[in-house]
Design a protein around this motif. Structure first.
Motif, PDB file in Angstrom:
ATOM      1  N   GLN A 256     -26.941  18.314  75.858  1.00  0.00           N
ATOM      2  CA  GLN A 256     -26.110  18.614  75.750  1.00  0.00           C
ATOM      3  C   GLN A 256     -25.908  17.502  74.216  1.00  0.00           C
ATOM      4  O   GLN A 256     -25.966  16.621  74.541  1.00  0.00           O
ATOM      5  CB  GLN A 256     -25.389  18.422  77.094  1.00  0.00           C
ATOM      6  N   GLY A 257     -25.131  18.978  73.297  1.00  0.00           N
ATOM      7  CA  GLY A 257     -24.418  18.224  72.293  1.00  0.00           C
ATOM      8  C   GLY A 257     -24.721  18.802  71.421  1.00  0.00           C
ATOM      9  O   GLY A 257     -25.198  20.193  71.398  1.00  0.00           O
ATOM     10  N   PRO A 258     -25.129  18.591  69.249  1.00  0.00           N
ATOM     11  CA  PRO A 258     -25.007  19.512  68.409  1.00  0.00           C
ATOM     12  C   PRO A 258     -25.942  20.490  68.685  1.00  0.00           C
ATOM     13  O   PRO A 258     -26.849  19.540  69.056  1.00  0.00           O
ATOM     14  CB  PRO A 258     -24.888  18.406  67.972  1.00  0.00           C
ATOM     15  N   VAL A 259     -26.056  21.497  68.103  1.00  0.00           N
ATOM     16  CA  VAL A 259     -26.730  22.525  68.160  1.00  0.00           C
ATOM     17  C   VAL A 259     -27.867  21.650  66.636  1.00  0.00           C
ATOM     18  O   VAL A 259     -28.703  21.968  67.184  1.00  0.00           O
ATOM     19  CB  VAL A 259     -26.379  23.543  67.504  1.00  0.00           C
ATOM     20  N   LYS A 260     -26.998  21.535  65.772  1.00  0.00           N
ATOM     21  CA  LYS A 260     -28.221  20.597  64.601  1.00  0.00           C
ATOM     22  C   LYS A 260     -28.629  19.459  64.807  1.00  0.00           C
ATOM     23  O   LYS A 260     -28.715  18.560  63.282  1.00  0.00           O
ATOM     24  CB  LYS A 260     -27.125  21.496  63.585  1.00  0.00           C
ATOM     25  N   SER A 261     -29.138  19.015  65.760  1.00  0.00           N
ATOM     26  CA  SER A 261     -29.136  17.306  66.083  1.00  0.00           C
ATOM     27  C   SER A 261     -30.826  17.161  65.885  1.00  0.00           C
ATOM     28  O   SER A 261     -31.279  18.485  66.586  1.00  0.00           O
ATOM     29  CB  SER A 261     -28.611  16.966  67.699  1.00  0.00           C
TER      30      SER A 261
END
Length: 173
Positions: free
Chosen positions: A48-53
């Motif tokens: 779960q988190g930013p797509v671009k991580s």
């Protein structure tokens, strides 16, 4: 440099770009249809988190490496539980490998989740490189659903049997 040489160079660059795009399957058209799901098992890790991580990207690389090395038998695949475009570029995902046997031995940190059988869905497939295939397939699925007056869930299943094939399933509401 004169105009003829400049135009010749531009033409060569355009032809090279078109050739690369064709090689990647850029001109391929997705096939879309309504289906009823079979149970699908995915061995992977939640994110779960930013797509671009960087962490999100590493999960895809890890799954691909496990398949390439034979540590897990199956195809790289994912479950997405939301649409990042609707959630300010944040994704709730399960990234891993689609497997046939949920009791298979798994690497440390991996668990199995399943997509239930008997659900109505819209499925899109394309023979194109994984660099360009997701956007082409999603666009075709969403257009098909709109044209057929089908309401879709924010529940997506992706499968990549090889680097030049994508299969994407979106459950209906």
């Amino acid at each position: 440099m004169n105009n003829k040489k400049f135009l010749g160079i531009i033409l060569i660059l355009i032809l090279a770009a078109a050739g690369a795009y064709a090689y990647l399957g850029g001109f391929a058209k997705p096939e879309v249809s309504r289906v009823t799901t079979s149970e699908i098992f995915v061995a992977g890790k939640a994110y779960q988190g930013p797509v671009k991580s960087e962490a999100f990207g590493k999960l895809f690389q890890e799954a691909g490496k496990l398949v390439a090395e034979g540590a897990i038998t199956g195809d790289p695949g994912n479950i997405f539980y939301n649409d990042p475009e609707k959630h300010k570029d944040s994704i709730n995902a399960f990234v891993g490998v689609i497997i046939s046997d949920p009791k298979t031995s798994l690497p440390a940190g991996y668990e199995v989740r399943s997509v239930p059988a008997g659900k109505k869905a819209v499925q899109g497939t394309i023979d194109a490189h994984s660099i360009i295939s997701p956007s082409k397939v999603y666009d075709a699925i969403f257009k098909f659903a709109k044209d057929q007056h089908i309401t879709l869930q924010d529940y997506f299943v992706e499968r990549y049997p090889n680097s030049h094939r994508a299969e994407i399933l979106v459950l209906e509401k």
